[in-house]
Design a protein around this motif. Structure first.
Motif, PDB file in Angstrom:
ATOM      1  N   ASP A 203       0.839  -1.194   0.000  1.00 12.36           N
ATOM      2  CA  ASP A 203       0.000   0.000   0.000  1.00 12.36           C
ATOM      3  C   ASP A 203       0.876   1.247   0.000  1.00 12.36           C
ATOM      4  N   PRO A 204       0.722   2.143  -0.987  1.00  6.64           N
ATOM      5  CA  PRO A 204       1.545   3.356  -1.012  1.00  6.64           C
ATOM      6  C   PRO A 204       1.372   4.225   0.227  1.00  6.64           C
ATOM      7  N   GLU A 205       0.241   4.083   0.906  1.00 11.15           N
ATOM      8  CA  GLU A 205       0.018   4.867   2.121  1.00 11.15           C
ATOM      9  C   GLU A 205       1.005   4.482   3.228  1.00 11.15           C
ATOM     10  N   ASP A 206       1.641   3.325   3.106  1.00 12.73           N
ATOM     11  CA  ASP A 206       2.594   2.869   4.122  1.00 12.73           C
ATOM     12  C   ASP A 206       4.015   3.365   3.856  1.00 12.73           C
ATOM     13  N   TYR A 207       4.197   4.163   2.803  1.00 11.47           N
ATOM     14  CA  TYR A 207       5.542   4.584   2.416  1.00 11.47           C
ATOM     15  C   TYR A 207       5.636   6.102   2.331  1.00 11.47           C
ATOM     16  N   ALA A 208       6.815   6.619   2.668  1.00 10.68           N
ATOM     17  CA  ALA A 208       7.037   8.064   2.646  1.00 10.68           C
ATOM     18  C   ALA A 208       7.273   8.585   1.235  1.00 10.68           C
ATOM     19  N   THR A 209       7.913   7.780   0.404  1.00 12.79           N
ATOM     20  CA  THR A 209       8.257   8.226  -0.946  1.00 12.79           C
ATOM     21  C   THR A 209       8.059   7.084  -1.952  1.00 12.79           C
ATOM     22  N   PRO A 210       7.910   7.410  -3.223  1.00 10.51           N
ATOM     23  CA  PRO A 210       7.844   6.361  -4.244  1.00 10.51           C
ATOM     24  C   PRO A 210       9.107   5.506  -4.269  1.00 10.51           C
ATOM     25  N   GLY A 211      10.255   6.113  -3.971  1.00  6.43           N
ATOM     26  CA  GLY A 211      11.500   5.351  -3.959  1.00  6.43           C
ATOM     27  C   GLY A 211      11.480   4.242  -2.920  1.00  6.43           C
TER      28      GLY A 211
END
Length: 225
Positions: A203-211
Motif C-alpha cells: 500500500d503506497p500509504e505505508d511509504y514516505a516516498t515512491p522510492g
C-alpha cells in the motif's frame, strides 16, 4: 504523503479494455487458455491468485522474462485488466489478436513519449477502478540478470493511491526462450512449466516516498517462489 502526488485527476473516457465487449472477449480467450492448460499443451500453475481483489483499482507489477509473460499473467486473473506491452507484440500472429482484443497498452522501447502515454492510460484505467499490469524492469530480462525497476509504477501508485501486488513469473523463458539463449534448442518447448506467483499487496500509504515503495516492490517480486 508528498503534495506532488495528491493533485486529483479527472478521469478520461472509460477504457475499452474495461468495457462490456472487452469483458466478453476476456472470458472467451481465458476459457481457451484454461483449456490449453487443462490439456497440458502448456503447463501453467497459479499460486495465491486470491490476493487480487475482484473489484477496485489495483496494480500488478511483474518480472519480465519472456515475450509471453503478458498472456500468462493476464490469463491467470479472474477479472478484466489492461496490460502494458511491447509494441512488437501487435505484429505477432495469435498474440497480436489477444493483445488487441484485451485492449493492452502498447509502448515503444526507448520512446519517452510512448512511455508517458502508456502511464497516462494506466492512470485513467485505475481512476475507473480498473486493474493494470506493468513490468517495472521495462524490458525482457533473463533470470540471471538484474536491473533496476523503473520508477513509473511507484509514481503511478502514489498518484492514484492504489496498492501494488508483486508478481513473479517463473519458467516462461524456458517455454519460449529468447533467440540468443536457444543455443540450437527448441524455439518453443512445451515440456516446460510456467508458474505465476502473486504476493502480498503493498500500500503506497505505508511509504514516505515512491522510492521507498519501489525498493520494497523489487525485493517482494524477486522473493516470490
Amino acid at each position: 504523503m508528498n503534495d506532488d502526488f495528491d493533485a486529483p485527476l479527472t478521469p478520461g473516457p472509460r477504457p475499452a479494455g474495461l468495457g462490456f465487449r472487452a469483458g466478453l472477449w476476456t472470458r472467451f480467450i481465458r476459457r481457451i487458455l484454461r483449456i490449453i492448460a487443462a490439456l497440458k499443451i502448456v503447463r501453467v500453475r497459479v499460486v495465491n491468485r486470491d490476493v487480487v481483489p475482484s473489484s477496485g483499482p489495483v496494480i500488478l507489477a511483474s518480472n519480465h522474462i519472456s515475450m509471453l509473460d503478458g498472456v500468462f499473467l493476464w490469463g491467470a486473473l479472474r477479472r478484466r485488466a489492461q496490460a502494458i506491452a511491447m509494441a512488437e507484440l501487435w505484429k505477432w500472429p495469435i498474440v497480436g489478436f489477444l493483445v488487441t482484443k484485451g485492449d493492452f497498452i502498447p509502448v515503444r522501447r526507448g520512446d519517452a513519449d510512448s512511455g508517458n502515454d502508456a502511464l497516462a492510460r494506466m492512470e485513467n484505467a485505475l481512476r475507473h477502478n480498473g486493474a493494470v499490469i506493468i513490468y517495472p524492469e521495462g524490458r525482457v530480462v533473463p533470470p540471471a540478470e538484474s536491473v533496476r525497476f523503473k520508477p513509473g509504477v511507484a509514481v503511478l501508485a502514489f498518484r492514484t493511491r492504489t496498492p501494488i501486488i508483486p508478481v513473479r513469473i517463473v519458467g516462461s523463458n524456458e517455454l519460449l526462450p529468447l533467440k540468443k539463449f536457444r543455443k540450437g534448442g527448441k524455439s518453443f518447448d512445451r515440456s516446460k512449466r510456467v508458474t505465476v506467483y502473486f504476493g502480498k499487496p503493498l500500500d503506497p500509504e505505508d511509504y514516505a516516498t515512491p522510492g521507498d515503495l519501489l525498493r520494497d516492490l523489487r525485493w517482494s517480486v524477486y522473493a516470490l517462489g
